[in-house]
Motif scaffolding. Structure first.
Motif, PDB file in Angstrom:
ATOM      1  N   ILE A 203     -63.585  -2.660  35.532  1.00 51.25           N
ATOM      2  CA  ILE A 203     -62.742  -3.062  36.352  1.00 51.25           C
ATOM      3  C   ILE A 203     -63.656  -4.310  37.175  1.00 51.25           C
ATOM      4  O   ILE A 203     -64.451  -3.547  37.546  1.00 51.25           O
ATOM      5  N   GLU A 204     -63.196  -5.556  36.991  1.00 53.87           N
ATOM      6  CA  GLU A 204     -63.358  -6.297  37.822  1.00 53.87           C
ATOM      7  C   GLU A 204     -62.212  -6.720  38.674  1.00 53.87           C
ATOM      8  O   GLU A 204     -60.894  -7.125  38.681  1.00 53.87           O
ATOM      9  N   HIS A 205     -62.865  -6.420  40.362  1.00 54.03           N
ATOM     10  CA  HIS A 205     -62.298  -5.992  41.268  1.00 54.03           C
ATOM     11  C   HIS A 205     -61.821  -7.401  41.788  1.00 54.03           C
ATOM     12  O   HIS A 205     -60.765  -8.208  42.412  1.00 54.03           O
ATOM     13  N   GLY A 206     -63.080  -8.229  42.369  1.00 55.08           N
ATOM     14  CA  GLY A 206     -62.640  -9.932  42.879  1.00 55.08           C
ATOM     15  C   GLY A 206     -63.828  -9.937  43.416  1.00 55.08           C
ATOM     16  O   GLY A 206     -63.382 -11.020  44.789  1.00 55.08           O
ATOM     17  N   HIS A 207     -63.955  -8.728  44.763  1.00 57.71           N
ATOM     18  CA  HIS A 207     -64.088  -8.593  46.469  1.00 57.71           C
ATOM     19  C   HIS A 207     -65.108  -7.640  45.706  1.00 57.71           C
ATOM     20  O   HIS A 207     -64.817  -6.738  45.629  1.00 57.71           O
ATOM     21  N   PRO A 208     -66.097  -7.592  47.161  1.00 58.54           N
ATOM     22  CA  PRO A 208     -67.422  -6.379  47.647  1.00 58.54           C
ATOM     23  C   PRO A 208     -66.152  -5.019  47.398  1.00 58.54           C
ATOM     24  O   PRO A 208     -65.396  -5.212  48.842  1.00 58.54           O
ATOM     25  N   VAL A 209     -66.643  -4.090  46.748  1.00 54.87           N
ATOM     26  CA  VAL A 209     -65.198  -3.286  46.405  1.00 54.87           C
ATOM     27  C   VAL A 209     -65.643  -2.188  47.589  1.00 54.87           C
ATOM     28  O   VAL A 209     -66.791  -1.758  47.747  1.00 54.87           O
ATOM     29  N   GLU A 210     -65.047  -2.139  48.787  1.00 54.05           N
ATOM     30  CA  GLU A 210     -65.099  -0.728  49.478  1.00 54.05           C
ATOM     31  C   GLU A 210     -64.539   0.510  49.555  1.00 54.05           C
ATOM     32  O   GLU A 210     -65.123   1.618  50.629  1.00 54.05           O
ATOM     33  N   SER A 211     -63.656   1.479  48.365  1.00 53.52           N
ATOM     34  CA  SER A 211     -63.101   2.216  48.421  1.00 53.52           C
ATOM     35  C   SER A 211     -61.819   2.469  47.089  1.00 53.52           C
ATOM     36  O   SER A 211     -61.630   1.152  46.721  1.00 53.52           O
ATOM     37  N   VAL A 212     -62.148   3.452  46.374  1.00 55.70           N
ATOM     38  CA  VAL A 212     -61.574   4.150  45.325  1.00 55.70           C
ATOM     39  C   VAL A 212     -60.907   4.989  45.122  1.00 55.70           C
ATOM     40  O   VAL A 212     -61.391   5.862  45.969  1.00 55.70           O
ATOM     41  N   LEU A 213     -59.856   4.804  44.495  1.00 54.03           N
ATOM     42  CA  LEU A 213     -59.243   6.065  45.040  1.00 54.03           C
ATOM     43  C   LEU A 213     -57.936   6.231  43.164  1.00 54.03           C
ATOM     44  O   LEU A 213     -58.290   5.047  42.741  1.00 54.03           O
ATOM     45  N   LEU A 214     -58.220   7.970  43.087  1.00 55.12           N
ATOM     46  CA  LEU A 214     -57.459   8.229  41.296  1.00 55.12           C
ATOM     47  C   LEU A 214     -56.352   8.955  41.796  1.00 55.12           C
ATOM     48  O   LEU A 214     -56.335   9.767  43.391  1.00 55.12           O
ATOM     49  N   PHE A 215     -54.917   8.523  41.154  1.00 59.26           N
ATOM     50  CA  PHE A 215     -53.761   9.465  41.639  1.00 59.26           C
ATOM     51  C   PHE A 215     -54.540  11.260  41.007  1.00 59.26           C
ATOM     52  O   PHE A 215     -54.923  10.733  39.851  1.00 59.26           O
ATOM     53  N   PRO A 216     -53.177  11.957  41.586  1.00 58.61           N
ATOM     54  CA  PRO A 216     -54.139  13.034  41.007  1.00 58.61           C
ATOM     55  C   PRO A 216     -53.683  12.977  39.199  1.00 58.61           C
ATOM     56  O   PRO A 216     -54.457  14.150  38.406  1.00 58.61           O
ATOM     57  N   SER A 217     -53.074  12.103  38.730  1.00 59.14           N
ATOM     58  CA  SER A 217     -52.563  12.562  37.632  1.00 59.14           C
ATOM     59  C   SER A 217     -53.942  11.989  36.374  1.00 59.14           C
ATOM     60  O   SER A 217     -54.024  12.633  35.093  1.00 59.14           O
ATOM     61  N   GLY A 218     -54.483  11.527  37.239  1.00 58.63           N
ATOM     62  CA  GLY A 218     -55.330  10.270  36.695  1.00 58.63           C
ATOM     63  C   GLY A 218     -55.505   9.538  35.920  1.00 58.63           C
ATOM     64  O   GLY A 218     -56.424   9.097  35.054  1.00 58.63           O
ATOM     65  N   CYS A 253     -60.663   1.356  54.113  1.00 58.11           N
ATOM     66  CA  CYS A 253     -59.961   2.843  53.580  1.00 58.11           C
ATOM     67  C   CYS A 253     -58.733   3.090  52.538  1.00 58.11           C
ATOM     68  O   CYS A 253     -57.440   2.569  53.078  1.00 58.11           O
ATOM     69  N   LEU A 254     -59.159   3.567  51.894  1.00 57.51           N
ATOM     70  CA  LEU A 254     -57.371   4.556  51.249  1.00 57.51           C
ATOM     71  C   LEU A 254     -57.619   5.850  50.944  1.00 57.51           C
ATOM     72  O   LEU A 254     -58.413   6.729  51.396  1.00 57.51           O
ATOM     73  N   CYS A 255     -55.524   6.231  51.088  1.00 52.92           N
ATOM     74  CA  CYS A 255     -55.399   7.540  51.407  1.00 52.92           C
ATOM     75  C   CYS A 255     -54.289   8.112  50.950  1.00 52.92           C
ATOM     76  O   CYS A 255     -53.550   6.932  50.828  1.00 52.92           O
ATOM     77  N   LEU A 256     -53.792   9.273  50.409  1.00 46.50           N
ATOM     78  CA  LEU A 256     -52.493   9.257  48.815  1.00 46.50           C
ATOM     79  C   LEU A 256     -51.829  10.545  50.533  1.00 46.50           C
ATOM     80  O   LEU A 256     -52.627  11.273  50.939  1.00 46.50           O
ATOM     81  N   ASN A 257     -50.473  10.071  50.568  1.00 49.56           N
ATOM     82  CA  ASN A 257     -49.900  11.535  50.963  1.00 49.56           C
ATOM     83  C   ASN A 257     -50.326  12.734  49.626  1.00 49.56           C
ATOM     84  O   ASN A 257     -50.631  12.536  48.954  1.00 49.56           O
ATOM     85  N   SER A 258     -49.675  14.145  50.432  1.00 43.08           N
ATOM     86  CA  SER A 258     -49.613  15.219  49.603  1.00 43.08           C
ATOM     87  C   SER A 258     -48.708  14.694  48.175  1.00 43.08           C
ATOM     88  O   SER A 258     -48.984  15.455  47.158  1.00 43.08           O
ATOM     89  N   SER A 259     -47.790  14.585  48.061  1.00 42.51           N
ATOM     90  CA  SER A 259     -47.031  14.208  46.709  1.00 42.51           C
ATOM     91  C   SER A 259     -47.620  13.432  46.554  1.00 42.51           C
ATOM     92  O   SER A 259     -47.140  12.754  45.189  1.00 42.51           O
ATOM     93  N   GLY A 260     -48.514  12.282  46.824  1.00 44.08           N
ATOM     94  CA  GLY A 260     -48.581  11.047  46.059  1.00 44.08           C
ATOM     95  C   GLY A 260     -47.479   9.969  45.883  1.00 44.08           C
ATOM     96  O   GLY A 260     -47.973   8.618  45.317  1.00 44.08           O
ATOM     97  N   GLN A 261     -46.431   9.959  46.766  1.00 37.13           N
ATOM     98  CA  GLN A 261     -45.253   8.979  46.403  1.00 37.13           C
ATOM     99  C   GLN A 261     -45.785   8.008  47.773  1.00 37.13           C
ATOM    100  O   GLN A 261     -45.817   6.586  47.595  1.00 37.13           O
ATOM    101  N   ARG A 262     -46.850   7.642  48.583  1.00 35.68           N
ATOM    102  CA  ARG A 262     -47.451   6.830  49.495  1.00 35.68           C
ATOM    103  C   ARG A 262     -48.653   7.170  49.456  1.00 35.68           C
ATOM    104  O   ARG A 262     -49.443   7.879  50.069  1.00 35.68           O
ATOM    105  N   LEU A 263     -49.180   5.313  49.585  1.00 30.55           N
ATOM    106  CA  LEU A 263     -50.530   5.041  49.313  1.00 30.55           C
ATOM    107  C   LEU A 263     -50.735   5.026  51.182  1.00 30.55           C
ATOM    108  O   LEU A 263     -50.369   3.527  51.293  1.00 30.55           O
ATOM    109  N   LEU A 264     -51.768   4.903  51.068  1.00 30.45           N
ATOM    110  CA  LEU A 264     -51.957   4.134  52.553  1.00 30.45           C
ATOM    111  C   LEU A 264     -53.022   3.548  52.831  1.00 30.45           C
ATOM    112  O   LEU A 264     -54.326   3.813  52.327  1.00 30.45           O
ATOM    113  N   SER A 265     -53.893   2.539  53.142  1.00 27.61           N
ATOM    114  CA  SER A 265     -54.602   1.382  53.384  1.00 27.61           C
ATOM    115  C   SER A 265     -55.137   1.167  54.990  1.00 27.61           C
ATOM    116  O   SER A 265     -54.392   0.592  55.525  1.00 27.61           O
TER     117      SER A 265
END
Length: 520
Positions: A203-218, A253-265
């Motif tokens: 996947i081409e992000h377009g900028h130097p990638v600092e953080s990646v995150l997968l949703f629990p469902s994958g 940096c990236l982070c998800l809450n426990s329910s996966g309904q909120r994404l934090l950056s």
């Protein structure tokens, strides 16, 4: 004698923050606790099992903190150089970390010395993590390679050298034990399957990638780099779903809450943005003192921990919910008790007794009532009033001008008071709601203190600032008038064209009617 009427302060609508359920929820965290580390905090990771301790990687140490402890309950310091990316295993019993000395160390949380050392990278290792089967480790380093390691035998399983720059971030799939993802400064995110000898998706992000995150469902992947946070659909071959640009500097940096309904950056612009994962709109934002390098949310969303470039760890805990003690509360009277008699209309023979309302006057109103104009102006030139309620200061100035005592109130002031007056006028004169009054005030100040210009460097500087502010505002007004002239010309052209079209339609309609009559 007529009663004194207080100064009427012009009320202006405030464009305040919209209060939503998210606002109330995220504001429900206590005042943060500040913990000083030995260096910049490059990684924070919570243990997936209770009591949800968290590992903080900073400088050449890994500190383990309890949920409410302000001191480390355990420290791993057997690194020859800087440590990176300390990460817990899913059972919370093992911890893996990379380092500047090119090795990967595996620790038992209950011990001190490393259980295993993995050697193979030729440059510093910034990325380490466990696959979901708990028996393999993936890593990425500044040698552009990504490797897979076997924990029991401490051997390298496979190595991928597809990136063309530093590999700095990654994550593992919780659904498939063979899948892991890496992000690199070569602007790409690659998805690897341990059963294949090359990456299965790029996947081409377009900028130097600092953080990646997968949703629990994958199924969804989030990448952060530059000012952008991008969401990709892995199941559709890496299709871009949404690109978010809400930060002013690099997102780290990236982070998800426990329910996966909120994404934090978190970003170097000192802000943490919280997005809804249904609409991908910002629902709340936190502001911090310095640039943010790492971010983590506890598994129960009870604690937010942020690591910053100056080595400060910022910890926020949720306030405990108040228990409803309805049984212990005294029974309140019914609603009808309060409204009883409210709708009663007095009869003609009734004698009405009105309760006198005591009016509390403010300090400036009391001074105005006693005709102390200069002191009344001093009262509203205090910093709290000038900064937070400038409309009060302007209202008193307007009242003094109406009474004809504004000039006498402005006169006879020392250098410090004139400086304060000019500072306020220069800052607020460009606001449309204050301009009519403050232009008069500025004119009077210039007229009164013109003879002393050149005697005080501070006052001269404020006069120059006032001149610059008014000059800029005049330039803006001229530019706006030019734009309005252009828009008027365009609108006039559109109106003429529409009129011509209507005339043509009318003439065509008349011709058609005449032709139909001739046919008859």
């Amino acid at each position: 004698m007529a009663a004194y009427k207080p100064v009427v302060v012009q009320a202006c609508p405030k464009l305040g923050e919209r209060i939503t359920q998210d606002t109330l929820y995220w504001r429900g965290y206590k005042t943060p606790v500040q913990i000083k580390e030995f260096g910049a905090v490059n990684k924070i990771d919570f243990s997936p099992v209770p009591p949800y301790n968290y590992a903080v990687t900073a400088s050449s140490r890994i500190h383990i903190y309890g949920r409410y402890s302000h001191e480390p309950i355990k420290t791993f310091s057997r690194f020859r150089d800087a440590a990176y990316c300390a990460t817990y295993r899913d059972d919370g019993r093992l911890l893996v970390a990379g380092s500047e000395d090119r090795s990967i160390s595996l620790f038992d949380v209950s011990g001190k010395a490393p259980l295993r050392q993995f050697e193979g990278h030729t440059k510093p290792v910034h990325l380490v993590g466990f696959l979901s089967d708990k028996y393999r480790i993936f890593s990425g380093g500044d040698d552009y390679s990504s490797k897979l390691w076997d924990i029991p035998s401490a051997t390298e399983i496979i190595s991928y050298s597809e990136h063309t720059d530093y590999v700095r971030c990654g994550c593992a799939s919780k659904v498939n034990a063979d899948v892991f993802i890496t992000g690199s400064y070569d602007h790409t995110v690659k998805l690897f399957d341990a059963r294949t000898k090359s990456s299965v998706m790029t996947i081409e992000h377009g900028h130097p990638v600092e953080s990646v995150l997968l949703f629990p469902s994958g199924g969804l992947l989030v990448s952060a780099g530059g000012r952008y946070v991008k969401v990709w659909d892995v199941l559709k071959g890496g299709q871009l779903l949404v690109s978010l640009k809400n930060h002013h500097k690099t997102v780290t940096c990236l982070c998800l809450n426990s329910s996966g309904q909120r994404l934090l950056s978190g970003s170097l612009d000192r802000h943490v943005k919280i997005y809804s994962t249904t609409s991908y709109k910002v629902v709340h934002s936190f502001n911090y003192a310095t640039s943010i390098l790492s971010l983590a949310l506890s598994p129960e969303d009870e604690t937010i921990v942020v690591g910053m470039t100056n080595g400060v760890l910022n910890v926020k805990h949720r306030k405990p919910e108040e228990k409803n003690e309805s049984s212990q509360k005294k029974r309140q009277p019914a609603y009808r008790t309060y409204v009883k008699g409210k709708s009663y209309m007095p009869k003609q023979e009734d004698f009405c007794v009105s309760k006198p309302v005591k009016r509390v006057l403010r300090k400036y109103d009391k001074l105005l009532r006693s005709f102390q104009s200069s002191k009344a102006l001093d009262a509203v030139l205090e910093p709290p009033i000038m900064l937070h309620t400038p409309e009060v200061t302007v209202a008193v100035m307007q009242e003094l001008h109406r009474r004809g005592t504004l000039r006498s109130a402005l006169a006879g002031r020392d250098e410090k008071q004139v400086n304060l007056l000019l500072t306020f006028v220069a800052r607020r004169v460009i606001e449309p709601r204050f301009t009519p009054v403050l232009v008069i005030v500025a004119d009077m100040i210039t007229d009164i203190y013109q003879p002393v210009v050149g005697q005080s460097a501070i006052v001269d500087k404020q006069f120059l600032k006032l001149q610059q502010a008014i000059g800029k505002e005049i330039d803006y007004q001229e530019e706006l008038l030019e734009v309005l002239g252009m828009m008027d010309t365009l609108f006039a052209t559109f109106i003429k064209k529409s009129d011509m079209c209507l005339e043509e339609n009318k003439s065509n309609g008349v011709t058609e009617i005449i032709e139909t009559n001739r046919n008859y």
